[in-house]
Design an enzyme around this catalytic site. Structure first.
Site, PDB file in Angstrom:
ATOM      1  N   ASN A   1     -39.671  10.364  81.814  1.00 32.89           N
ATOM      2  CA  ASN A   1     -38.237  10.166  82.504  1.00 32.89           C
ATOM      3  C   ASN A   1     -38.530   9.783  83.889  1.00 32.89           C
ATOM      4  O   ASN A   1     -39.234  10.378  84.730  1.00 32.89           O
ATOM      5  CB  ASN A   1     -37.625  11.503  82.341  1.00 32.89           C
TER       6      ASN A   1
ATOM      7  N   CYS B   1     -29.052   5.831  81.792  1.00 32.00           N
ATOM      8  CA  CYS B   1     -29.361   4.603  82.404  1.00 32.00           C
ATOM      9  C   CYS B   1     -28.268   4.016  83.518  1.00 32.00           C
ATOM     10  O   CYS B   1     -28.817   3.787  84.630  1.00 32.00           O
ATOM     11  CB  CYS B   1     -29.839   3.332  81.710  1.00 32.00           C
ATOM     12  N   PHE B   2     -27.084   3.804  83.012  1.00 30.66           N
ATOM     13  CA  PHE B   2     -26.158   2.998  84.049  1.00 30.66           C
ATOM     14  C   PHE B   2     -25.946   3.791  85.488  1.00 30.66           C
ATOM     15  O   PHE B   2     -26.469   2.798  86.290  1.00 30.66           O
ATOM     16  CB  PHE B   2     -24.666   3.034  83.472  1.00 30.66           C
TER      17      PHE B   2
ATOM     18  N   GLU C   1     -28.819   3.573  72.842  1.00 28.78           N
ATOM     19  CA  GLU C   1     -28.931   4.328  71.945  1.00 28.78           C
ATOM     20  C   GLU C   1     -27.735   4.115  71.012  1.00 28.78           C
ATOM     21  O   GLU C   1     -26.504   3.787  71.389  1.00 28.78           O
ATOM     22  CB  GLU C   1     -28.748   5.847  72.910  1.00 28.78           C
TER      23      GLU C   1
END
Ligand code: UDX
Ligand code: UDX
Ligand code: ADP
Length: 459
Positions: free
Chosen positions: A92, A273-274, A166
């Site tokens: 991560n 993510c974004f 996802e």
């Protein structure tokens, strides 16, 4: 270079599914996924496939096929590194919560620890693949750590960003739009191309230099998020003017230059993510003094925060300016359907705003555990853990969750919500029975006929 053993460091939402598919499609390669989190590895090894730590449609079948054959999950990181020809780094990279770049830059401490561990454990040459999303030029840092080990081992570094979404991870991995591989060493690049070529058509495997590959990942996510913020900005205008955002999205999406995907107005984008990648892009741009570039992309996040905020505000305002002591049922907590992932989910922030107004929030999500809901709220530090447990209840049955509720808020677009008996639900709720649909998921005219006060984003 022929690859017979792969090690992947990090058994999370990216490493787990990606490596499982590589193992499934390349039976001649032994794939070992390692993680320092013992509980997580134990869950990946669980004989009961419904207990895997990541929920993804189709994942259990892939794991069932490959696990024990050429797919292994282990906590023995050093051995797996030492034996591998190719090591994927899939740990991560959260946004920094301290020091310089706090709240903006990616925290690379896990990546650096990995690099040092690889350097220490390696006795033969290896190809190192960055799978995690990373700020541009991270490969340079990796290179400098690995090249200074002084034990005569050679490392080639590749960037191979993952584009899976996802909820559709297995489908995306089986049929990717493209696979992107960045690197400077031709042989190393070819070795990774050969792995993917086992199932991905060769013309879909793109090769670039390292920096283009790294930047493409951030750019792809920034563009996707920007589409969501753009349609969400229009959704607010629709609510004021009588236009319908779904109709607008359809009308513009048929222009082949715009395209129909990623134009669904919502309560706001979430996911690991974004936001992180855009903040990263903004931070990098500022580092180079490119303030107009930074401001431009930052606006995508500002719009998204506004969208979450105004959804909560609208609930309070519509319910006579007070939700204190009122039961508000959340349908959905995950950041999108078909995943148990809640990272940056809009639901967390909407709940936080309503809890500050003393609402009683009841949560139902088909895949998210109570433990996770409380952990997400506690992480915000807006109130004490005891207070979160006093105000929030997590329920396993949707009808129980909505019984005698003052309002229902749809936060995730799970398909099952559409199939409920809404007559029965309306009868069991307090009146007037409010629905706030943050996904524009439910059939509005039908709910209106039943007698709900129905409000949806962008309408
Ligand atoms: C635009 C819309 O495309 C059209 O649908 C609408 O009806 C009128 O406005 P137009 O302005 O004629 O059409 O040309 P367009 O091809 O859209 O280009 C507009 C400007 O953007 C040009 O200066 C063009 O050079 C520039 N452009 C376009 C880019 O810089 N990069 C691109 O990738 C595309
Ligand atoms: C994203 C990228 O799609 C993927 O390529 C990258 O590898 C990782 O980040 P992910 O975050 O898993 O994937 O899911 P995605 O489908 O992109 O959805 C992100 C968020 O945007 C979700 O909260 C979703 O609900 C929201 N969204 C998406 C919308 O609100 N409207 C849309 O039209 C699309
Ligand atoms: P992603 O969505 O990027 O896959 P996750 O948080 O789901 O992120 O997974 C990352 C995983 O990497 C976690 O399970 C974490 O325990 C693991 N990890 C982090 N650092 C290391 C390390 N140095 N060695 C092994 N595993 C690590």
């Amino acid at each position: 270079m022929n690859i017979s053993k792969i090690c992947c460091i990090g058994a999370g939402y990216v490493g787990g599914p990606t490596m499982s598919v590589i193992a499934q499609k390349c039976p001649g390669i032994t794939v070992t996924i390692v993680d320092i989190n013992e509980q997580r590895i134990a869950a990946w090894n669980n004989a009961d496939l419904s207990k895997l730590p990541v929920y993804e449609p189709g994942l259990a079948e892939v794991v069932a096929e490959a696990r024990g054959r050429n797919l292994f999950f282990s906590t023995d990181v050093d051995t797996a590194i030492a034996e591998a020809d190719m090591v994927f780094i899939s740990v991560n990279t959260p946004t920094k919560t301290y020091g310089k770049g706090k709240g903006m830059a990616a925290d690379l401490k896990y990546i650096e620890l990995c690099a040092r561990q690889i350097a220490a454990a390696s006795t033969s040459d290896k190809i190192i693949v960055e799978k995690s999303t990373l700020p541009v030029r991270t490969a340079e840092a990796l290179q400098s750590i690995l090249h200074n080990t002084g034990n005569g081992v050679n490392f080639h570094i590749l960037s191979n960003p993952e584009f899976l979404a996802e909820g559709t991870a297995i489908q995306d991995l089986h049929h990717p739009d493209r696979v992107l591989i960045g690197g400077e060493n031709g042989e190393a690049v070819q070795a990774l191309v050969d792995v993917y070529a086992s199932w991905v058509p060769r013309e879909r495997i793109l090769t670039t230099n390292l920096w283009s590959s790294e930047l493409s990942k951030l750019t792809a996510n920034a563009f996707l998020a920007q589409r969501v913020s753009s349609i969400n900005a229009i959704s607010e205008l629709c609510e004021r003017t009588g236009a319908n955002v779904d109709e607008v999205a359809r009308a513009i999406g048929t222009d082949s230059r715009i395209g129909p995907k990623f134009l669904k107005a919502s309560v706001g984008f979430g996911g690991s993510c974004f936001q992180k990648d855009i903040l990263n892009l903004v931070y990098i741009a500022r580092t180079y003094g490119l303030h107009e570039v930074a401001d431009y992309w930052e606006q995508v996040i500002i719009m998204n925060d506004h969208q979450k905020r105004r959804f909560a505000d609208n609930i309070v305002q519509t319910m006579y300016n007070t939700v204190s002591g009122k039961k508000i049922t959340f349908l959905g907590w995950a950041f999108k359907k078909d995943t148990n992932d809640t990272r940056e989910s809009a639901a967390i922030h909407v709940a936080d705003a309503l809890l500050s107004e003393e609402a009683n929030v009841v949560v139902y999500d088909p895949k998210v555990t109570a433990q996770q809901v409380y952990a997400d709220l506690d992480y915000l530090c807006s109130r004490s853990p005891e207070e979160n447990r006093r105000l929030v209840t997590v329920v396993n049955d949707p009808y129980d969750a909505m019984e005698s509720a003052h309002a229902v808020a749809v936060l995730t677009e799970w398909d099952e919500f559409k199939t409920y008996n809404w007559h029965r639900i309306k009868d069991s709720m307090m009146k007037p029975a409010f629905i706030f649909d943050g996904r524009k998921l439910l059939p509005d005219n039908k709910l209106g006929q039943i007698g709900f006060q129905y409000y949806a984003i962008g309408e």
